[in-house]
Each structure stands twice: as C-alpha cells, then as structure tokens.
Design an enzyme around this catalytic site. Structure first.
Site, PDB file in Angstrom:
ATOM      1  N   GLY A   1      22.841  -4.136 -88.600  1.00 10.79           N
ATOM      2  CA  GLY A   1      23.283  -2.851 -88.092  1.00 10.79           C
ATOM      3  C   GLY A   1      24.715  -2.572 -88.521  1.00 10.79           C
ATOM      4  O   GLY A   1      25.364  -3.394 -89.176  1.00 10.79           O
TER       5      GLY A   1
ATOM      6  N   THR B   1      26.387  -9.665 -91.101  1.00  8.77           N
ATOM      7  CA  THR B   1      26.929  -9.198 -92.376  1.00  8.77           C
ATOM      8  C   THR B   1      28.403  -9.560 -92.515  1.00  8.77           C
ATOM      9  O   THR B   1      28.859  -9.905 -93.608  1.00  8.77           O
ATOM     10  CB  THR B   1      26.718  -7.685 -92.539  1.00  8.77           C
ATOM     11  OG1 THR B   1      27.210  -7.002 -91.384  1.00  8.77           O
ATOM     12  CG2 THR B   1      25.244  -7.355 -92.732  1.00  8.77           C
TER      13      THR B   1
ATOM     14  N   GLN C   1      27.381  -2.548 -86.821  1.00  4.32           N
ATOM     15  CA  GLN C   1      28.288  -3.550 -86.255  1.00  4.32           C
ATOM     16  C   GLN C   1      27.690  -4.954 -86.311  1.00  4.32           C
ATOM     17  O   GLN C   1      27.880  -5.770 -85.412  1.00  4.32           O
ATOM     18  CB  GLN C   1      28.665  -3.170 -84.826  1.00  4.32           C
ATOM     19  CG  GLN C   1      29.740  -2.109 -84.746  1.00  4.32           C
ATOM     20  CD  GLN C   1      31.049  -2.543 -85.394  1.00  4.32           C
ATOM     21  OE1 GLN C   1      31.421  -3.706 -85.342  1.00  4.32           O
ATOM     22  NE2 GLN C   1      31.756  -1.603 -86.005  1.00  4.32           N
ATOM     23  N   SER C   2      26.978  -5.246 -87.386  1.00  5.17           N
ATOM     24  CA  SER C   2      26.338  -6.548 -87.545  1.00  5.17           C
ATOM     25  C   SER C   2      27.351  -7.686 -87.647  1.00  5.17           C
ATOM     26  O   SER C   2      28.278  -7.640 -88.457  1.00  5.17           O
ATOM     27  CB  SER C   2      25.465  -6.530 -88.797  1.00  5.17           C
ATOM     28  OG  SER C   2      25.101  -7.830 -89.185  1.00  5.17           O
ATOM     29  N   ASN C   3      27.148  -8.716 -86.828  1.00  6.10           N
ATOM     30  CA  ASN C   3      27.934  -9.945 -86.953  1.00  6.10           C
ATOM     31  C   ASN C   3      27.490 -10.747 -88.167  1.00  6.10           C
ATOM     32  O   ASN C   3      28.297 -11.397 -88.823  1.00  6.10           O
ATOM     33  CB  ASN C   3      27.770 -10.798 -85.692  1.00  6.10           C
ATOM     34  CG  ASN C   3      28.250 -10.095 -84.456  1.00  6.10           C
ATOM     35  OD1 ASN C   3      29.438  -9.858 -84.286  1.00  6.10           O
ATOM     36  ND2 ASN C   3      27.329  -9.739 -83.573  1.00  6.10           N
TER      37      ASN C   3
END
Length: 338
Positions: free
Chosen positions: A75, A81, A77-79
């Site tokens: 997403g 990535t 706010q992906s952790n």
C-alpha cells in the site's frame, strides 16, 4: 526441523530484545504478565521491522542469481516496500516499488510522509497505483517486473509481505527458535505469543517454528486485514509449505492456526476507536509506539483478551512488535490532540 540448510544474509542486528511491559500489565490487573519482542528495532536499515527478518532468507537467491533490481509491492504506507528499498540501497541494487491505494483514507500528506517518503529518499522508483486492497499476486506488480525486463534489467520479485515467496515464512521459523533460546536464559516459557496477521507469512512461520515444541496453537494471530477468511487460508497454506521446507516432521492443519477476527475493522488500514485507545494506552504507559494499520490492532486484541479473561491468570504473553511506526506520520490528523 532444519532451518540451517537455507542460506541467510544477515540484515538485522541479531536476536531482538524481549522486555516486560510492567506498567501495562499492572494497568490490566496484574494477573497476566505481558512482554514484548522488539522486531520494530531489529535493524539499522531504515528502522527495520518484520519484513527485514524475512528478507534475510530471500536475498541470497537475489544475490546468487545476479538480479539487479528488487521489485516489490504494498500500500501507499507499506512497511514492506520501505524495508525492501533499504535493503536494495544497502546492497547496491536498484529498486522498483508499486504502491497501491489499499487504504480508504484521505489526508493531504498521506502519499508524501512516513514509509513512502523514506523509500523515495533511499532512491527507489516509487510508482503509485489506484488499485485497492487485496491479498495475493497483483497485476501491477507483474507489470513493474515486465518494465524492468524491457529496460534490460533483471528483476527479483518480492511479493507483498514476502508471503507468496516459497521462503517467506522462514524468517519467523527463526523467530521461534530465537525465542526458545531467550526463554532458556529467562528461565520460563511463554504461554502465548500474539502477532498481527494480514498476508500471512509472519504467523505461518511462527506456527511452524513453535510447532516444534508443541505450541503452534499458542500463536494467537490478530487479523488486521478485515478479510479474515483470506488471511486464515493464506496462513494455513504458507505454514504447510514452510513445514515441508524445514522438515518439521508433521503436517500443519487448520487446528494449528488461531486467528482472532474481532479487531481488524472497520477495514484494512483504518483504525477503530479501540485501536486508537490501545495505541495511546501503550504509548503512555510504556513509551512503546504502535501504528493504526497493524500493531495498534494487534495491541488492541491483546489488551482486550486480557480484559476479557481469555488468558488464564498467571499466563506469560509475548507480544511480537513487528514494526510499522513510520506510518504514524500519515495519520497525524487522528492524533492532532494526542
């Protein structure tokens, strides 16, 4: 069980610390002892987190295969990535990140702060996509890999949460082995382990790892996907495959997987009042921060289970803090008054 046969590229500091949550335990009546294992500070690579532990078992394949670009998805706010971008920078690889619109949340700075900001600073090619949340292989991710190939690169695919990769669960088999070593030093065993679950490989790895000493069903997953049927099926499937890989010696069944479905709402990425209350309570009693997407929901689940007497008196409960705090900045409006 044989985890050592798999190559591991160290990306973490070493065993993550376990410490008591004394004030939170006392606040909740003092009959259940709460502890935290801090995956949120497991690495010097852009704050680390649970995906960094998983990537230790994926990266050897990328390095040995001569891949030049890590391609991942999450997403906005992906952790995951953010952690992939950090590992790519650390290893001198290129990085392409697909950031889909998984969360039904509008904030003027949502796509400019927190995890995605860090990924951009670290030099990743960040690509926003309007697709909504789902679990599994995504078309946008496959297209990103095709783009890398067209440009003459060699993309290494890292699926959401590392979960669709055959070795995505290995890191948290290692987590369980690490906990056993720490329990020997502490002089006691944990009765329950609480973890957040969405794409499934974190809990799946724990289930396999703790199955080795008969505690598979003492791993309590707290669903944060708001799609618990999909998450449950994913955990079981990944755990079965992981058990075969590490030669557990027995099959994993549905009965081994415990997923509490009460705390994931209203939908993925959106906190409910219980989530926000739990974030504040933990922060103000312990100075330990959690986020609205993942850890705030698993913290809410653990707190409510204590309040409802679902952990027997005298239980020692280990909370796996998987990370996620960088996303707090994207939800600043919710915390404008603290």
């Amino acid at each position: 069980m044989n985890l050592k046969k798999f190559p591991r590229h160290a990306l973490t500091f070493g065993p993550t610390p376990i410490h008591p949550l004394k004030r939170l335990s006392a606040h909740l009546g003092g009959e259940v002892e709460l502890y935290a294992k801090r995956e949120d500070c497991n690495s010097g690579l852009a704050f680390g987190g649970n995906k960094t532990r998983k990537l230790e078992y994926l990266i050897p394949e990328a390095l040995e295969g001569g891949y030049d670009t890590l391609v991942s998805i999450g997403g906005i706010q992906s952790n995951q990535t953010r952690q992939v971008a950090a590992v790519a920078a650390h290893l001198g690889l290129k990085c392409v990140l697909v950031q889909e619109n998984w969360v039904n949340y509008s904030d003027a700075v949502y796509d400019r702060v927190g995890n995605i900001e860090m990924s951009r600073i670290m030099g990743a090619d960040v690509r926003l996509d309007s697709a909504g949340f789902d679990i599994g292989i995504r078309k946008s991710w496959e297209e990103a890999m095709a783009d890398v190939r067209k440009a003459g690169g060699k993309p290494f695919p890292i699926p959401a949460g590392c979960s669709e990769h055959p070795r995505g669960g290995l890191g948290f088999v290692g987590f369980a082995e690490e906990v056993r070593q720490q329990e020997a030093e502490l002089g006691f065993k944990f009765d329950y382990i609480v973890t957040c679950s969405v794409t499934g490989s974190t809990q799946a790895g724990m289930v396999v790892g703790f199955a080795a000493d008969g505690r598979a069903d003492r791993v309590i997953g707290i669903d944060a996907s708001a799609k618990p049927e999909q998450t449950f099926a994913q955990i079981v499937r990944i755990a079965k495959g992981t058990a075969e890989l590490v030669e557990l010696g027995r099959d994993i069944t549905d009965k081994d997987v415990v997923l509490d479905r009460r705390f994931g709402g209203p939908e993925y990425g959106l906190p409910n009042e219980g989530t926000l209350e739990s974030i504040r309570l933990c922060a103000r009693l312990e100075g330990m921060l959690t986020d609205p997407v993942y850890e705030g929901k698993s913290m809410h689940g653990m707190i409510e289970k204590v309040r409802l007497g679902e952990f027997p008196a005298g239980s020692k409960v280990l909370y796996a803090h998987l990370g996620g705090v960088p996303a707090l900045n994207a939800y600043s409006f919710l915390f404008r008054n603290g």
